[in-house]
Design an enzyme around this catalytic site. Structure first.
Site, PDB file in Angstrom:
ATOM      1  N   ARG A 189     -10.835   5.142   9.235  1.00 58.44           N
ATOM      2  CA  ARG A 189      -9.830   4.718   8.254  1.00 58.44           C
ATOM      3  C   ARG A 189      -8.774   3.881   8.978  1.00 58.44           C
ATOM      4  O   ARG A 189      -8.237   4.319   9.998  1.00 58.44           O
ATOM      5  CB  ARG A 189      -9.189   5.939   7.583  1.00 58.44           C
ATOM      6  CG  ARG A 189     -10.189   6.692   6.719  1.00 58.44           C
ATOM      7  CD  ARG A 189      -9.529   7.698   5.842  1.00 58.44           C
ATOM      8  NE  ARG A 189      -8.784   8.687   6.609  1.00 58.44           N
ATOM      9  CZ  ARG A 189      -8.554   9.923   6.197  1.00 58.44           C
ATOM     10  NH1 ARG A 189      -8.999  10.313   5.034  1.00 58.44           N
ATOM     11  NH2 ARG A 189      -7.864  10.761   6.945  1.00 58.44           N
ATOM     12  N   PHE A 244      15.559  19.436  -0.624  1.00 58.30           N
ATOM     13  CA  PHE A 244      14.191  19.016  -0.919  1.00 58.30           C
ATOM     14  C   PHE A 244      13.933  17.583  -0.413  1.00 58.30           C
ATOM     15  O   PHE A 244      12.869  17.290   0.132  1.00 58.30           O
ATOM     16  CB  PHE A 244      13.977  19.099  -2.436  1.00 58.30           C
ATOM     17  CG  PHE A 244      12.681  18.516  -2.912  1.00 58.30           C
ATOM     18  CD1 PHE A 244      11.490  19.216  -2.761  1.00 58.30           C
ATOM     19  CD2 PHE A 244      12.640  17.270  -3.522  1.00 58.30           C
ATOM     20  CE1 PHE A 244      10.283  18.672  -3.195  1.00 58.30           C
ATOM     21  CE2 PHE A 244      11.450  16.708  -3.954  1.00 58.30           C
ATOM     22  CZ  PHE A 244      10.271  17.419  -3.794  1.00 58.30           C
ATOM     23  N   ARG A 291       1.696   8.243  13.005  1.00 60.28           N
ATOM     24  CA  ARG A 291       1.340   9.499  13.689  1.00 60.28           C
ATOM     25  C   ARG A 291      -0.162   9.762  13.653  1.00 60.28           C
ATOM     26  O   ARG A 291      -0.758  10.236  14.615  1.00 60.28           O
ATOM     27  CB  ARG A 291       2.090  10.655  12.994  1.00 60.28           C
ATOM     28  CG  ARG A 291       1.805  12.027  13.550  1.00 60.28           C
ATOM     29  CD  ARG A 291       2.177  13.111  12.536  1.00 60.28           C
ATOM     30  NE  ARG A 291       1.435  12.950  11.287  1.00 60.28           N
ATOM     31  CZ  ARG A 291       1.710  13.601  10.164  1.00 60.28           C
ATOM     32  NH1 ARG A 291       2.733  14.432  10.103  1.00 60.28           N
ATOM     33  NH2 ARG A 291       0.984  13.420   9.057  1.00 60.28           N
ATOM     34  N   TYR A 336       0.843  -1.206   0.000  1.00 62.91           N
ATOM     35  CA  TYR A 336       0.000   0.000   0.000  1.00 62.91           C
ATOM     36  C   TYR A 336       0.880   1.259   0.000  1.00 62.91           C
ATOM     37  O   TYR A 336       0.658   2.185  -0.781  1.00 62.91           O
ATOM     38  CB  TYR A 336      -0.941   0.001   1.222  1.00 62.91           C
ATOM     39  CG  TYR A 336      -1.696   1.305   1.334  1.00 62.91           C
ATOM     40  CD1 TYR A 336      -2.744   1.595   0.461  1.00 62.91           C
ATOM     41  CD2 TYR A 336      -1.320   2.268   2.278  1.00 62.91           C
ATOM     42  CE1 TYR A 336      -3.404   2.820   0.528  1.00 62.91           C
ATOM     43  CE2 TYR A 336      -1.985   3.493   2.350  1.00 62.91           C
ATOM     44  CZ  TYR A 336      -3.026   3.751   1.467  1.00 62.91           C
ATOM     45  OH  TYR A 336      -3.666   4.962   1.517  1.00 62.91           O
TER      46      TYR A 336
HETATM   47  C1  IN0 Z   1       6.251  14.259  -1.358  1.00 63.71           C
HETATM   48  C2  IN0 Z   1       7.283  14.000  -0.293  1.00 63.71           C
HETATM   49  C3  IN0 Z   1       8.703  13.871  -0.784  1.00 63.71           C
HETATM   50  C4  IN0 Z   1       9.537  14.953  -0.840  1.00 63.71           C
HETATM   51  C5  IN0 Z   1      10.877  14.781  -1.243  1.00 63.71           C
HETATM   52  C6  IN0 Z   1      11.383  13.569  -1.604  1.00 63.71           C
HETATM   53  C7  IN0 Z   1      10.560  12.466  -1.557  1.00 63.71           C
HETATM   54  C8  IN0 Z   1      11.052  11.204  -1.926  1.00 63.71           C
HETATM   55  C9  IN0 Z   1      10.237  10.120  -1.859  1.00 63.71           C
HETATM   56  C10 IN0 Z   1       8.913  10.244  -1.519  1.00 63.71           C
HETATM   57  C11 IN0 Z   1       8.409  11.468  -1.147  1.00 63.71           C
HETATM   58  C12 IN0 Z   1       9.200  12.591  -1.166  1.00 63.71           C
HETATM   59  O1  IN0 Z   1       7.278  14.937   0.775  1.00 63.71           O
HETATM   60  C13 IN0 Z   1       6.038  15.433   1.228  1.00 63.71           C
HETATM   61  C14 IN0 Z   1       6.255  16.233   2.515  1.00 63.71           C
HETATM   62  C15 IN0 Z   1       5.000  16.997   2.925  1.00 63.71           C
HETATM   63  O2  IN0 Z   1       4.105  17.180   2.153  1.00 63.71           O
HETATM   64  N1  IN0 Z   1       4.923  17.416   4.176  1.00 63.71           N
HETATM   65  C16 IN0 Z   1       3.769  18.127   4.735  1.00 63.71           C
HETATM   66  C17 IN0 Z   1       3.645  17.835   6.186  1.00 63.71           C
HETATM   67  C18 IN0 Z   1       2.784  16.670   6.512  1.00 63.71           C
HETATM   68  O3  IN0 Z   1       2.805  16.272   7.676  1.00 63.71           O
HETATM   69  O4  IN0 Z   1       2.031  16.177   5.670  1.00 63.71           O
HETATM   70  C19 IN0 Z   1       3.964  19.641   4.633  1.00 63.71           C
HETATM   71  O5  IN0 Z   1       2.956  20.344   4.453  1.00 63.71           O
HETATM   72  O6  IN0 Z   1       5.086  20.113   4.735  1.00 63.71           O
HETATM   73  C20 IN0 Z   1       5.010  14.346   1.407  1.00 63.71           C
HETATM   74  O7  IN0 Z   1       4.629  14.040   2.541  1.00 63.71           O
HETATM   75  N2  IN0 Z   1       4.490  13.733   0.277  1.00 63.71           N
HETATM   76  C21 IN0 Z   1       4.889  14.080  -1.037  1.00 63.71           C
HETATM   77  C22 IN0 Z   1       3.911  14.271  -2.006  1.00 63.71           C
HETATM   78  C23 IN0 Z   1       4.263  14.671  -3.285  1.00 63.71           C
HETATM   79  C24 IN0 Z   1       5.600  14.884  -3.580  1.00 63.71           C
HETATM   80 CL1  IN0 Z   1       6.034  15.437  -5.167  1.00 63.71          CL
HETATM   81  C25 IN0 Z   1       6.614  14.696  -2.626  1.00 63.71           C
HETATM   82  C26 IN0 Z   1       3.377  12.777   0.448  1.00 63.71           C
HETATM   83  C27 IN0 Z   1       3.770  11.266   0.445  1.00 63.71           C
HETATM   84  C28 IN0 Z   1       2.470  10.460   0.577  1.00 63.71           C
HETATM   85  C29 IN0 Z   1       4.669  10.907   1.634  1.00 63.71           C
HETATM   86  C30 IN0 Z   1       4.465  10.875  -0.848  1.00 63.71           C
END
Ligand code: IN0
Length: 408
Positions: A228, A288, A218, A171
């Site tokens: 969920r 990043f 968390r 998942y």
């Molecule tokens: C992310 C990821 C992310 C960033 C950088 C490198 C990555 C490499 C592998 C996978 C994911 C990577 O980072 C974000 C972070 C984020 O959104 N943080 C929130 C805080 C929070 O608690 O949600 C914020 O507002 O700062 C992330 O969580 N995801 C994400 C989504 C799209 C992209 Cl392009 C990059 C979501 C997820 C589900 C973990 C992939």
């Protein structure tokens, strides 16, 4: 208020002050909104609306990659909004998730039936998709492939419960591992990173799994209130009759043992995370990638052995988050942060915890061979010079703020 919460963490106060004084202007100077087309500006505005603090991290990326990642983020947010929206009937949702990648090439397609908080990206998907089609073809195919696989994977888990640890990994692969794989391919395609970054899918997958497992751990309380269920049955069945029963105060000891087992499982991705980050060459890509991973290890440290996870949303202090954002800029800093949070977990492992041995092994990879296991909190505290600089900064802060606001 944030300053008050960090009162006994002077390093965080410094980071908060710096963030308030120069943080936003530093990011804005990277990216001149006045030189952009109106659709591009609109997409950056959607990014700001839907991503909170992560927006600043994306905006700090180097030029072409920044826009590709912005569009990737918005497209993923749209797909995620469809998946989350319980008001969309399943017989409509499944075909939509499966065909979502095709919508990127349908100029007029947008969706107005969603009730979710981020529905703006679906309602205006035609603007996002037209900007997607303006990206270089190599960026387009990475994003479209990622959406195709993710959309399919989301349908697999739409009704299915997560039973085993393997299914938990599967998942998380669909919703986050694929993002790691997609982003890594974008980094390589941009020319900013070596081919190995885009090619080593197992390591890229781990980057996503570490983040997503942390979110799932968390968010126990928030998710359970919305019915969920993302914690794998293979774990919770050892500690209770149902996942909901873990929030019953009478089951607290068992609940915390289950929590510790899942944290231990998430910690096993640390070696891959460190390998991945050590391969990154470009500074903006490094920041990043490193920032969300440091937020994740800080969150796992807060959650480990913490009964509050079953009563409320456990969060890291804003001051701590800002400090991680500010300082996650080199492998040395990353190893220090990893060491710091893993040592804190190590020192809190209850000897009677059923997974104590496995947890010790997992954190030892984050602590690293060059560090002592009993390093205390002191190691990350700054010295006299820092306190002097902080005192001076507090004194001159109002003056600097006035000077900045007077600037043309
Ligand atoms: C992310 C990821 C992310 C960033 C950088 C490198 C990555 C490499 C592998 C996978 C994911 C990577 O980072 C974000 C972070 C984020 O959104 N943080 C929130 C805080 C929070 O608690 O949600 C914020 O507002 O700062 C992330 O969580 N995801 C994400 C989504 C799209 C992209 Cl392009 C990059 C979501 C997820 C589900 C973990 C992939």
């Amino acid at each position: 208020m944030e300053l008050l919460r960090s009162w006994n963490h002077p390093d965080e106060i410094w980071a908060l002050l710096k963030f308030k004084l120069v943080g936003c202007s530093a990011i804005n100077s990277q990216c001149d909104l006045t030189l952009m087309s109106s659709d591009m500006r609109t997409c950056y505005e959607y990014l700001r609306l839907t991503s909170r603090s992560f927006c600043a991290v994306i905006m700090a990326l180097d030029e072409d990659l920044r826009y590709a990642v912005c569009i990737y983020y918005l497209v993923l947010r749209a797909l995620d909004t469809v998946e989350d929206d319980m008001t969309i009937p399943v017989d409509e949702k499944i075909p939509l998730l499966k065909a979502f990648h095709e919508k990127l090439y349908e100029p007029d397609w947008h969706y107005t039936q969603s009730k979710e908080k981020d529905r703006v990206v679906l309602e205006n998907f035609n603007i996002i998709s037209s900007e997607f089609r303006n990206l270089a073809p190599v960026f387009q195919s990475v994003i479209a492939d990622s959406c195709r696989e993710m959309g399919y994977g989301m349908t697999v888990f739409l009704d299915a419960k997560i039973d085993t640890y393997d299914q938990w990994d599967e998942y998380c692969h669909y919703v986050a591992g694929l993002v790691g794989i997609g982003l890594s391919k974008l980094f390589t395609a941009s020319g900013l990173e070596n081919t190995v970054v885009g090619q080593d899918e197992a390591i890229s997958n781990s980057m996503g799994l570490f983040l997503q497992k942390t979110n799932i751990i968390r968010d126990y309380y928030e998710d359970i209130l919305q019915k969920r269920l993302f914690w794998p049955k293979q774990a919770w069945i050892k500690y209770g009759n149902s996942l909901e029963s873990l929030k019953d105060p009478r089951n607290l000891n068992n609940a915390v043992a289950c929590l510790n087992e899942l944290v231990t499982d998430a910690l096993k991705h640390i070696p891959d995370v460190l390998t991945y980050l050590s391969r990154i060459r470009n500074q903006s890509v490094f920041n990043f990638c490193a920032i969300p991973q440091m937020m994740a290890i800080a969150t796992l440290e807060r959650c480990y052995n913490n009964p509050h996870v079953f009563r409320k949303n456990v969060k890291i202090r804003k001051g701590a988050a800002v400090r991680l954002m500010d300082q996650s800029t080199s492998m040395l800093a990353i190893r220090n942060f990893m060491n710091h949070f893993c040592t804190k977990i190590y020192n809190r492992i209850p000897p009677i915890d059923p997974n104590a041995g496995r947890t010790r092994t997992a954190v030892s990879y984050g602590i690293g061979p060059g560090y002592s296991l009993v390093r205390s909190d002191q190691s990350l505290l700054p010295g006299k010079t820092f306190y002097f600089a902080l005192f001076a900064a507090l004194l001159i802060a109002p003056w600097i703020r006035r000077a900045i606001t007077k600037m043309p």
